[in-house]
Design an enzyme around this catalytic site. Structure first.
Site, PDB file in Angstrom:
ATOM      1  N   ASP A   1       0.819  -1.214   0.000  1.00  0.00           N
ATOM      2  CA  ASP A   1       0.000   0.000   0.000  1.00  0.00           C
ATOM      3  C   ASP A   1       0.853   1.264   0.000  1.00  0.00           C
ATOM      4  O   ASP A   1       0.654   2.158  -0.839  1.00  0.00           O
ATOM      5  CB  ASP A   1      -0.931   0.016   1.221  1.00  0.00           C
TER       6      ASP A   1
ATOM      7  N   ASP B   1      -7.678   4.964  11.968  1.00  0.00           N
ATOM      8  CA  ASP B   1      -6.347   5.561  11.896  1.00  0.00           C
ATOM      9  C   ASP B   1      -6.320   6.864  11.120  1.00  0.00           C
ATOM     10  O   ASP B   1      -5.547   7.780  11.439  1.00  0.00           O
ATOM     11  CB  ASP B   1      -5.359   4.567  11.295  1.00  0.00           C
TER      12      ASP B   1
ATOM     13  N   SER C   1      -5.043  -8.165   8.203  1.00  0.00           N
ATOM     14  CA  SER C   1      -4.473  -6.838   8.345  1.00  0.00           C
ATOM     15  C   SER C   1      -3.880  -6.778   9.752  1.00  0.00           C
ATOM     16  O   SER C   1      -4.594  -6.938  10.739  1.00  0.00           O
ATOM     17  CB  SER C   1      -5.555  -5.763   8.177  1.00  0.00           C
TER      18      SER C   1
ATOM     19  N   ARG D   1      -0.428   6.049  17.323  1.00  0.00           N
ATOM     20  CA  ARG D   1      -0.627   6.981  16.210  1.00  0.00           C
ATOM     21  C   ARG D   1      -0.197   8.421  16.514  1.00  0.00           C
ATOM     22  O   ARG D   1       0.382   9.088  15.653  1.00  0.00           O
ATOM     23  CB  ARG D   1      -2.080   6.940  15.733  1.00  0.00           C
TER      24      ARG D   1
END
Length: 400
Positions: free
Chosen positions: A16, A125, A176, A96
């Protein structure tokens, strides 16, 4: 590259973000600088910089943020005893804001106009990254390719990569996965059916409980002001506390969680989480608070925990409300120092002993033996006063 605007890309080296790197050049004519954060995910990062440069990045930062992550993010959060929806230890959520902070720092250093990330338009996210960036540098543009491009399938991404000569690596992973030193999360695959049991591949940090040792292990964790500082008498930095406890607790299958949660964007999502060190620290810390934290201080702190957990989960780490709640939490932790002895066995951690120099526990008061400091007769007046409103209510309701 003269005259091109610079963009800082949060880059993992996977399909990605490799496609995003090239797409930013092809679709927007940006000069791309990548940033890869080492948060203790134990990936081999040696090939990330060469791959980024080969794909067209002009610079590739590999940032070791492990100690900062443990000291300034994991430990402050663990002081709170907060769980999102009463279960989740916020392993992805708390990482994050640190990544966003470093992206902003490098963007300012490099004179970049924008920051790009690879979060999808369905997940949490994107919110966490962008709220953090807006809190730290609202002047920076944020680019979220998954909300802009038409590459909406794995096949389309692969075709784009092949067209532009992006090196691909074969992978048998069907989940994932997000991993750092606090946890590993799994989504997708068979987990999309809430009734289906997770497959064995969803274990990375912990052994299946059936394979855990048949004998218990005892460990002692030392705390100072709410933070773990030593394991079995050996003092360590926060990062080393996390890495050591991950191995110890993971060996016993401790820290597995399978839940359906509510994402901030509005949908429900099923995830499997492994949080070995965090689970043991949560249990030990909560137990130590029982001996050295005042009842009403504990109750007051408890009232804010759902909001504190939601603030982190939803991306509001750099917000006035999270900072205000953190100040209250940290105040309650001033006396939370001491040791907790735990028994680890087959997926569980039980506190079996605790000691604090700041203990509020008085054995003389609690004993069932004769006590000179407590008169049992005093309880009668206490109960009579406590029952005043109940008696008044009973007179009005006349239940029987």
């Amino acid at each position: 590259m003269a005259g091109k605007q610079k963009v800082i890309l949060a880059y993992s080296g996977g399909l990605d973000t490799s496609v995003i790197l090239k797409w930013l050049q092809v679709a927007h004519d940006y000069e791309v600088i990548t940033v890869t954060a080492d948060l203790g995910q134990e990936d081999d990062l040696d090939g990330v910089e060469p791959k980024a440069l080969k794909t067209g990045a002009t610079k590739a930062y590999i940032e070791d943020l492990r100690e900062e992550f443990a000291r300034d993010y994991i430990f402050p959060m663990l002081r709170s005893c907060a769980l999102y929806e009463g279960r989740y230890l916020l392993g992805t959520s708390v990482a994050r804001p640190l990544i966003a902070k470093r992206l902003v720092e490098i963007a300012k250093k490099e004179g970049a106009a924008a920051i790009a990330h690879g979060a999808t338009g369905k997940g949490n996210d994107q919110v966490r990254f962008e709220l953090s960036i807006n809190a730290l540098a609202p002047e920076l543009k944020v680019i979220a390719p998954w909300r802009e491009w038409d590459l909406m399938s794995r096949t389309a991404l692969t075709e784009f990569a092949e067209k532009h000569g992006i090196p691909l690596t074969s992978s048998s992973k069907h989940y994932s996965i997000d991993r750092n030193m606090l946890h590993c999360s799994f989504e997708g695959g068979e987990l999309e059916d809430p009734w289906t049991e997770p497959e064995p591949e969803s274990h990375i940090m912990t052994v299946p409980v059936e394979q855990a040792p048949n004998e218990p292990e005892y460990i002692t964790i030392t705390f100072e002001k709410g933070d773990a500082v030593a394991i079995n008498g050996t003092f360590m930095k926060p990062m080393d506390i996390m890495l050591s406890l991950n191995k110890i607790a993971g060996k016993h299958g401790i820290g597995r969680l399978d839940m359906v949660e509510n994402r901030f964007v509005g949908m429900k999502s099923r995830g499997v989480y492994e949080t070995p060190a965090g689970t043991v620290l949560y249990i030990a810390h909560q137990d130590l608070e029982g001996i050295c934290l005042d009842r009403e201080a504990l109750a007051t702190r408890a009232t804010i925990l759902p909001r504190y957990a939601s603030a982190i989960y939803n991306g509001f780490w750099f917000s006035p409300e999270r900072e205000a709640m953190q100040a209250l939490i940290d105040k309650t932790q001033e006396g939370v120092s001491g040791e907790v002895r735990l028994k680890l066995y087959k997926g569980m951690a039980w506190p079996v002993g605790r000691f604090s120099p700041n203990s509020l526990y008085c054995q003389d008061l609690a004993t069932f033996e004769e006590c000179a400091t407590y008169d049992h007769k005093d309880a009668a007046g206490f109960i009579r006063l406590q029952s005043l409103r109940i008696r008044g209510y009973a007179d009005r309701v006349k239940r029987y």
